[in-house]
Design a protein around this motif. Sequence first.
Motif, PDB file in Angstrom:
ATOM      1  N   THR A 141      24.015  31.303  -8.314  1.00  0.00           N
ATOM      2  CA  THR A 141      22.801  31.328  -7.518  1.00  0.00           C
ATOM      3  C   THR A 141      23.061  31.668  -6.063  1.00  0.00           C
ATOM      4  O   THR A 141      22.364  32.478  -5.475  1.00  0.00           O
ATOM      5  CB  THR A 141      22.090  29.954  -7.588  1.00  0.00           C
ATOM      6  OG1 THR A 141      21.849  29.639  -8.955  1.00  0.00           O
ATOM      7  CG2 THR A 141      20.769  29.974  -6.858  1.00  0.00           C
ATOM      8  N   LEU A 142      24.063  31.050  -5.488  1.00  0.00           N
ATOM      9  CA  LEU A 142      24.375  31.269  -4.079  1.00  0.00           C
ATOM     10  C   LEU A 142      24.895  32.689  -3.863  1.00  0.00           C
ATOM     11  O   LEU A 142      25.497  33.278  -4.754  1.00  0.00           O
ATOM     12  CB  LEU A 142      25.430  30.267  -3.607  1.00  0.00           C
ATOM     13  CG  LEU A 142      25.057  28.787  -3.698  1.00  0.00           C
ATOM     14  CD1 LEU A 142      26.246  27.917  -3.318  1.00  0.00           C
ATOM     15  CD2 LEU A 142      23.878  28.472  -2.793  1.00  0.00           C
ATOM     16  N   THR A 143      24.641  33.220  -2.674  1.00  0.00           N
ATOM     17  CA  THR A 143      25.137  34.562  -2.361  1.00  0.00           C
ATOM     18  C   THR A 143      26.104  34.552  -1.185  1.00  0.00           C
ATOM     19  O   THR A 143      26.753  35.558  -0.923  1.00  0.00           O
ATOM     20  CB  THR A 143      23.969  35.508  -2.024  1.00  0.00           C
ATOM     21  OG1 THR A 143      23.235  34.960  -0.921  1.00  0.00           O
ATOM     22  CG2 THR A 143      23.055  35.688  -3.222  1.00  0.00           C
ATOM     23  N   ASP A 144      26.220  33.413  -0.502  1.00  0.00           N
ATOM     24  CA  ASP A 144      27.057  33.333   0.689  1.00  0.00           C
ATOM     25  C   ASP A 144      27.820  32.011   0.684  1.00  0.00           C
ATOM     26  O   ASP A 144      27.218  30.941   0.600  1.00  0.00           O
ATOM     27  CB  ASP A 144      26.174  33.432   1.933  1.00  0.00           C
ATOM     28  CG  ASP A 144      26.948  33.414   3.233  1.00  0.00           C
ATOM     29  OD1 ASP A 144      28.169  33.647   3.217  1.00  0.00           O
ATOM     30  OD2 ASP A 144      26.319  33.160   4.283  1.00  0.00           O
ATOM     31  N   THR A 145      29.129  32.089   0.774  1.00  0.00           N
ATOM     32  CA  THR A 145      29.948  30.872   0.777  1.00  0.00           C
ATOM     33  C   THR A 145      30.342  30.445   2.190  1.00  0.00           C
ATOM     34  O   THR A 145      31.107  29.494   2.359  1.00  0.00           O
ATOM     35  CB  THR A 145      31.221  31.067  -0.072  1.00  0.00           C
ATOM     36  OG1 THR A 145      32.030  32.081   0.515  1.00  0.00           O
ATOM     37  CG2 THR A 145      30.881  31.422  -1.514  1.00  0.00           C
TER      38      THR A 145
END
Length: 124
Positions: free
Chosen positions: A17-21
């Motif tokens: 789901t996330l696109t940026d860590t």
Amino acid sequence: MVRTTDSEVQEIISLKTLTDTTPFITTANLLVTQHLGSSGISAALLKEIEKYLAAHLVALHPDEAQVIEQKLGDSSEKYAGQFGKGLDSTHFGQNVKLLDHTGYLSSLGSGPVIDIDSVSITYD
């Protein structure tokens, strides 16, 4: 200054789901810098610790829980990791423990840590 990048973290963890860590990298960097920055660990190893710690933090995010088993009838999913197990709760955290030969990061959250250099004893 952070040691690892979003793309390096995403090379070792598949995001659902996330696109940026980046927020996880920032947290990992703060922990690694504060607790291991002056430990004598090489810059290359600190970078690896930071990368795996960031991936560990990502894996703990509810939207990124790693599914290890799925059933179709009566639909159910089983997720990797165990809440409350610290770095042992993900394989990324287990790598952090392997890389951090000081053992300091694995001791975080397991009770008070006493800095022996700052302890003073007073006798009455």
